[in-house]
Design a protein around this motif. Structure first.
Motif, PDB file in Angstrom:
ATOM      1  N   GLU A 141      17.722   0.360   5.247  1.00 52.46           N
ATOM      2  CA  GLU A 141      17.223  -0.468   4.568  1.00 52.46           C
ATOM      3  C   GLU A 141      18.025  -1.842   4.225  1.00 52.46           C
ATOM      4  O   GLU A 141      17.779  -2.963   4.338  1.00 52.46           O
ATOM      5  CB  GLU A 141      16.546   0.022   3.309  1.00 52.46           C
ATOM      6  CG  GLU A 141      15.428  -0.974   2.307  1.00 52.46           C
ATOM      7  CD  GLU A 141      15.253  -0.333   0.998  1.00 52.46           C
ATOM      8  OE1 GLU A 141      14.947   0.749   0.969  1.00 52.46           O
ATOM      9  OE2 GLU A 141      14.884  -1.083   0.135  1.00 52.46           O
TER      10      GLU A 141
ATOM     11  N   VAL B  18      15.394  -4.217  -7.553  1.00 51.33           N
ATOM     12  CA  VAL B  18      16.180  -5.303  -6.858  1.00 51.33           C
ATOM     13  C   VAL B  18      17.325  -4.948  -6.497  1.00 51.33           C
ATOM     14  O   VAL B  18      18.390  -4.081  -7.049  1.00 51.33           O
ATOM     15  CB  VAL B  18      16.584  -6.415  -8.049  1.00 51.33           C
ATOM     16  CG1 VAL B  18      17.151  -7.474  -7.475  1.00 51.33           C
ATOM     17  CG2 VAL B  18      15.232  -6.641  -8.852  1.00 51.33           C
ATOM     18  N   SER B  19      17.910  -5.294  -4.996  1.00 53.37           N
ATOM     19  CA  SER B  19      19.072  -4.930  -4.415  1.00 53.37           C
ATOM     20  C   SER B  19      19.946  -6.285  -4.209  1.00 53.37           C
ATOM     21  O   SER B  19      19.343  -7.569  -4.142  1.00 53.37           O
ATOM     22  CB  SER B  19      18.804  -4.418  -3.145  1.00 53.37           C
ATOM     23  OG  SER B  19      18.486  -3.080  -3.195  1.00 53.37           O
TER      24      SER B  19
ATOM     25  N   ARG C  84      26.388  -3.441  -0.869  1.00 55.07           N
ATOM     26  CA  ARG C  84      25.553  -3.510  -1.620  1.00 55.07           C
ATOM     27  C   ARG C  84      26.329  -3.722  -2.994  1.00 55.07           C
ATOM     28  O   ARG C  84      26.905  -2.552  -3.219  1.00 55.07           O
ATOM     29  CB  ARG C  84      24.222  -2.575  -1.648  1.00 55.07           C
ATOM     30  CG  ARG C  84      23.256  -2.703  -2.603  1.00 55.07           C
ATOM     31  CD  ARG C  84      22.175  -1.433  -2.739  1.00 55.07           C
ATOM     32  NE  ARG C  84      21.275  -1.682  -3.512  1.00 55.07           N
ATOM     33  CZ  ARG C  84      21.224  -1.454  -4.756  1.00 55.07           C
ATOM     34  NH1 ARG C  84      22.292  -0.680  -5.415  1.00 55.07           N
ATOM     35  NH2 ARG C  84      19.950  -1.697  -5.476  1.00 55.07           N
TER      36      ARG C  84
ATOM     37  N   GLY D 159      22.618  -3.984  -8.426  1.00 56.24           N
ATOM     38  CA  GLY D 159      21.059  -3.762  -8.015  1.00 56.24           C
ATOM     39  C   GLY D 159      20.500  -3.754  -9.573  1.00 56.24           C
ATOM     40  O   GLY D 159      21.386  -3.846 -10.493  1.00 56.24           O
ATOM     41  N   THR D 160      19.294  -4.026  -9.921  1.00 51.01           N
ATOM     42  CA  THR D 160      18.719  -3.634 -11.024  1.00 51.01           C
ATOM     43  C   THR D 160      17.101  -3.217 -11.023  1.00 51.01           C
ATOM     44  O   THR D 160      16.558  -3.462  -9.946  1.00 51.01           O
ATOM     45  CB  THR D 160      18.712  -4.983 -11.946  1.00 51.01           C
ATOM     46  OG1 THR D 160      17.693  -5.003 -12.972  1.00 51.01           O
ATOM     47  CG2 THR D 160      18.131  -6.288 -11.026  1.00 51.01           C
TER      48      THR D 160
END
Ligand SMILES: Nc1ncnc2c1ncn2[C@@H]1O[C@H](COP(=O)(O)OP(=O)(O)OP(=O)(O)O)[C@@H](O)[C@H]1O
Ligand SMILES: CC(C)(CO)[C@@H](O)C(=O)NCCC(=O)O
Ligand SMILES: [Mn+2]
Length: 904
Positions: free
Chosen positions: A207, A256-257, A269, A272-273
């Protein structure tokens, strides 16, 4: 001072010309439409250098009473070669590629031109990329079945074969061998279901990998992809390919990334959240009872968050806390007011709840993104994911947070294909489709007729044919579906201290999700397009001379709207005036008016839009309703009338000395440029005299100096400075049919040939107004050649007389001694030209050219007036629009422009 001859043109024709019948009209009276049709059917196959209009416009389905009727996508007859999916927690994104039906366009003229231009044997590049279209569609993950139905009803798996990288996608694939690329959690979760229902295997792609390669592709290949959105103002940003990395990519999906991107395939990455799009939609649904995401978003537009949020002023008795830079209107605590003990959920307005929630989540995402940008020293943050939803207030809030906390150091940018990053990335992961080689100039984005309309979800079985499309348009009209207000432009006022007021929304209805998806457009991949090699600096080149701002757009909106009735009459007549043509004509008017209305509301709706795009949109819209060539009969009769007087003109020219002749030739080009069916003032003139009368009068009125008059400089170059060093090759960009090309440009071409200059006539690939096309030129030249040895020899040498003139052989060895006259197509179907995207044929012809002559308003004034080239350029046009004359030259309608720009 340049002469103003506008009044006298009107006068002269008013007296002498009234009541005089259009010369060619008389001739054509016998059988007006059959003549037109005869030509239409004998026309050479269409060029494929710009694609045929995409027929995949959306269509409405369901009852007329539905507020959000389902939109269907009409049938796609093309081969589907690739299909990729991103199955997320909330939405499924699907990107598929359809190939153009390959038209055989290699007629003899083209083959011989290509041979001369060295486009075969090494000179010709091989294109690994297929021409076709990229389509973008989305579904709710909860309604996976709709997605499966869509795939099978549109036969998206037809032609996709086992071993996905095999180029032989046409051969009959066994369903159980089919493999398609998929990313997102659903690629794992639903793999079995896909196998069971469709017999396909999902090949999983990471992803994050996909998000990054999708974003990189968009930033590289789409010209107006990224934009800023601050205080309700949207501005597209120019991406410098050499200064793109590193950047922060924030994908706001359900969650969220946050990804730090350092290059192609180089990323990490970093954060995130879990407070993301799913949080807004989920909490919002629970608290407001909204049935859809859009309904929730729409509510927020009428909300007032100060009834829910605890503001600094609530705590400080209405005062700012200025010492730490907080205004009274700054939110101190989201939802802080709801601690009140004597109020229940039902005591709060759903509108206010939705706005508080949206603001809390958007602001939080902006702030966390900023902190990560700070952590890695990044200045640019791109936001994607469908939470953004092209929604002004969401973007403004995120931008505000980034700007506020970074003190203006970091910049939030948004992507037009926001939610499709992952799906595009999965699509890119197919090897050997050559898409990695795609460059900006290979892509043309088109907005099919459905784009301006509002509807429900996009899915369902395909619509059959053009007829069904027209019915769709008719239904919309019946239903009175107005063009619904665009995504409101929030104009949040800030106090300069961190305060951020509620949105003052312009419209109260959110542009529907379906149309937002359509606003993404269909990407046409045209591998045969090239950047014109003689552009001095392609990076800074801007085709449009005047910025199409709101004011300018308003003016053109009126011009184009006023012109519509006449245009549609011509279009319908060009198709024989049948009932079917009438229906198509109506549908065209509605579709084009809808585009105009949509753009009037939001000029940036389809990306950065200039006058050139607007004029091209009209032509594309005609083609979408299968009006092949609206001006065909006008073009024909004007060609005939002009060819009839050409011999006399040539004889007259030949009696002159070289100097007088050159002036007469340039004058002739300018005078003949008056025949322009795109100019209302000129069309009015045509009723007052015959073509030849108008041409003569136009010449007679010519008074030098022209508004811009570099003729003496050009003459000096031609006849004095380098008399013994003539230009090697001149590219003459021709404009209109009839007198313009026959009495203006052809005699000028003849003079250049006489000087020993090779001449390449560059004409449109597809019709636009009364512009002459590359396909039509050989016949015109053959006719002219009957009366002129110079033209005949040159045309023979250029291989132009092969098809058109019987008895002349295309045998290069026996060709008489003459520099060649050639014809190439420009790759456009518009009255303007964008030199960033021209046919490969033109690009090849440009290699040896040392003179460019751009003729006509579209190519030399609306576009390219300020363009700089690597070789000498002469720009010739008559200004047939009062506003343009005033704006550009402080002049008047019918002023003439002769702008010579030598490189040294
Ligand atoms: N029509 C819609 N239906 C549902 N959500 C929508 C819709 N339009 C926009 N959204 C918003 O977009 C979010 C989903 O965005 P996106 O498709 O980018 O994420 P996803 O891929 O489904 O999620 P994830 O990547 O976290 O698995 C939703 O959570 C919601 O906030
Ligand atoms: C789990 C994914 C990657 C699925 O797309 C996404 O929803 C996400 O990044 N969520 C945030 C998880 C977190 O980092 O806290
Ligand atoms: Mn996702």
């Amino acid at each position: 001072m340049a002469a103003n001859n506008s009044d006298s043109i009107q006068e002269e024709l008013g007296e002498g010309g009234v009541g005089v019948k259009h010369e060619a009209e008389e001739e054509a009276e016998g059988a007006p439409s059959s003549a037109a049709q005869a030509t239409a059917t004998t026309m050479l196959p269409r060029s494929s250098s710009r694609p045929q209009l995409d027929l995949s416009g959306a269509a409405i389905h369901g009852t007329l009473e539905d507020r959000n009727p389902t939109i269907l996508l009409p049938n796609q007859s093309d081969d589907i070669s690739h299909l990729a999916l991103d199955i997320g927690g909330s939405l499924i994104k699907l990107v598929y590629f359809s190939r153009h039906a390959e038209l055989s366009t290699e007629d003899k003229r083209k083959i011989s031109t290509k041979r001369r231009l060295g486009m075969f044997n090494g000179g010709r590049r091989s294109y690994p990329i297929l021409g076709g279209r990229l389509h973008f569609v989305k579904f709710e993950t909860g309604k996976l079945n709709e997605c499966l139905d869509f795939i099978s009803s549109k036969q998206l798996l037809r032609g996709v074969v086992s071993g996905v990288d095999s180029p032989s996608w046409r051969s009959g694939a066994q369903p159980d061998n089919i493999v398609i690329k998929a990313t997102g959690g659903g690629a794992y979760k639903y793999a079995d279901l896909f196998k069971e229902r469709l017999g396909v295997s999902l090949e999983k792609e990471d992803e994050m990998d996909c998000l990054v390669s999708g974003a990189n592709f968009l930033l590289k290949a789409i010209r107006h992809e990224a934009f800023t959105h601050m205080d309700g103002h949207k501005e597209y940003v120019q991406i410098d390919q050499n200064d793109l990395f590193p950047f922060l990519l924030v994908n706001v999906g359900s969650g969220v990334s946050i990804i730090k991107v350092d290059g192609h395939g180089k990323f990490q990455r970093v954060s995130g959240t879990n407070v993301g799009g799913g949080t807004y939609w989920g909490l919002g649904r629970l608290m407001t009872k909204c049935k859809s995401f859009d309904e929730l978003l729409e509510l927020s537009q009428r909300g007032d968050n100060s009834t829910i949020d605890m503001l600094v002023g609530d705590i400080y008795g209405g005062l700012d806390y200025s010492k730490i830079g907080l205004s009274a209107s700054t939110i101190a605590s989201s939802f802080g007011k709801t601690i009140s003990e004597n109020k229940e959920l039902s005591d709060y307005r759903p509108e206010d709840i939705s706005l508080s929630l949206l603001r809390m989540i958007s602001y939080n995402i902006g702030q966390i993104s900023y902190l990560n940008a700070l952590r890695y020293g990044l200045k640019r943050i791109f936001f994607g994911g469908f939470f953004i939803r092209g929604h002004a207030y969401t973007m403004d809030t995120i931008s505000f947070a980034v700007n506020f906390w970074s003190k203006g150091e970091a910049q939030a940018m948004f992507l037009r294909h926001e939610g499709f990053l992952g799906a595009l990335g999965a699509f890119m992961s197919y090897e050997k489709h050559g898409l990695d080689d795609l460059r900006v100039h290979h892509l043309v984005e088109r907005f099919p007729m459905g784009a301006p309309y509002v509807g429900g979800k996009i899915h369902g079985p395909p619509l059959g044919d053009l007829n069904a499309k027209i019915s769709w348009m008719e239904k919309f009209v019946q239903k009175g579906t107005q063009i619904i207000a665009p995504v409101p432009m929030g104009v949040p006022a800030t106090t300069g201290m961190g305060g951020f007021e509620r949105p003052t929304s312009k419209g109260d209805i959110l542009r529907s999700d379906a149309s937002a998806a359509l606003n993404v457009g269909v990407l046409h991949l045209v591998p045969t397009l090239d950047v014109f090699p003689l552009l001095e600096d392609p990076k800074t080149y801007e085709p449009n001379t005047i910025d199409l701002d709101q004011d300018e757009f308003k003016y053109w909106f009126k011009v184009l709207s006023d012109h519509l009735p006449d245009l549609v009459d011509k279009a319908v007549a060009s198709e024989g005036g049948t009932d079917d043509a009438e229906r198509r004509g109506d549908a065209f008017v509605h579709a084009f008016s809808a585009h105009l209305a949509r753009l009037m509301e939001e000029p940036a709706a389809y990306g950065k839009f200039g006058l050139a795009n607007l004029l091209e949109l009209r032509e594309e819209c005609l083609r979408e309703f299968q009006f092949v060539d609206a001006y065909i009969s006008i073009k024909q009769r004007e060609n005939e009338a002009s060819l009839a007087v050409l011999p006399d003109l040539l004889m007259e020219l030949d009696t002159m000395n070289e100097e007088a002749r050159l002036l007469a030739l340039i004058e002739g080009v300018l005078a003949a440029n008056i025949f322009d069916w795109g100019s209302r003032a000129c069309v009015e003139l045509y009723h007052k005299g015959t073509i030849i009368e108008i041409y003569r009068m136009s010449r007679k009125k010519m008074q030098r100096p022209w508004r811009i008059d570099d003729f003496d400089m050009f003459k000096k170059r031609m006849l004095t400075d380098r008399k013994d060093q003539p230009y090697k090759r001149a590219l003459l960009f021709v404009d209109n049919s009839g007198a313009d090309v026959v009495l203006g440009m052809l005699p000028l071409a003849r003079e250049l040939l006489r000087h020993g200059t090779e001449v390449v006539l560059v004409a449109n690939s597809l019709p636009a107004l009364n512009d002459v096309t590359a396909n039509e030129l050989p016949e015109i030249i053959a006719e002219a050649s009957k009366h002129c040895g110079i033209l005949r020899k040159a045309a023979e040498a250029g291989g132009l007389l092969v098809d058109a003139m019987a008895g002349i052989q295309d045998d290069l060895k026996d060709a008489p001694e003459s520099v060649p006259l050639m014809v190439v197509e420009n790759g456009c179907g518009s009255p303007c030209i964008d030199f960033r995207q021209v046919s490969s044929e033109l690009a090849a012809a440009a290699k040896d050219a040392d003179l460019l002559i751009l003729e006509g308003m579209g190519r030399a004034l609306h576009t390219n007036l300020n363009a700089r080239f690597k070789c000498d350029a002469l720009k010739l046009a008559m200004v047939k629009n009062q506003r343009l004359a005033e704006k550009l030259f402080n002049g008047n309608i019918y002023d003439c422009i002769c702008k010579f720009e030598p490189i040294s």
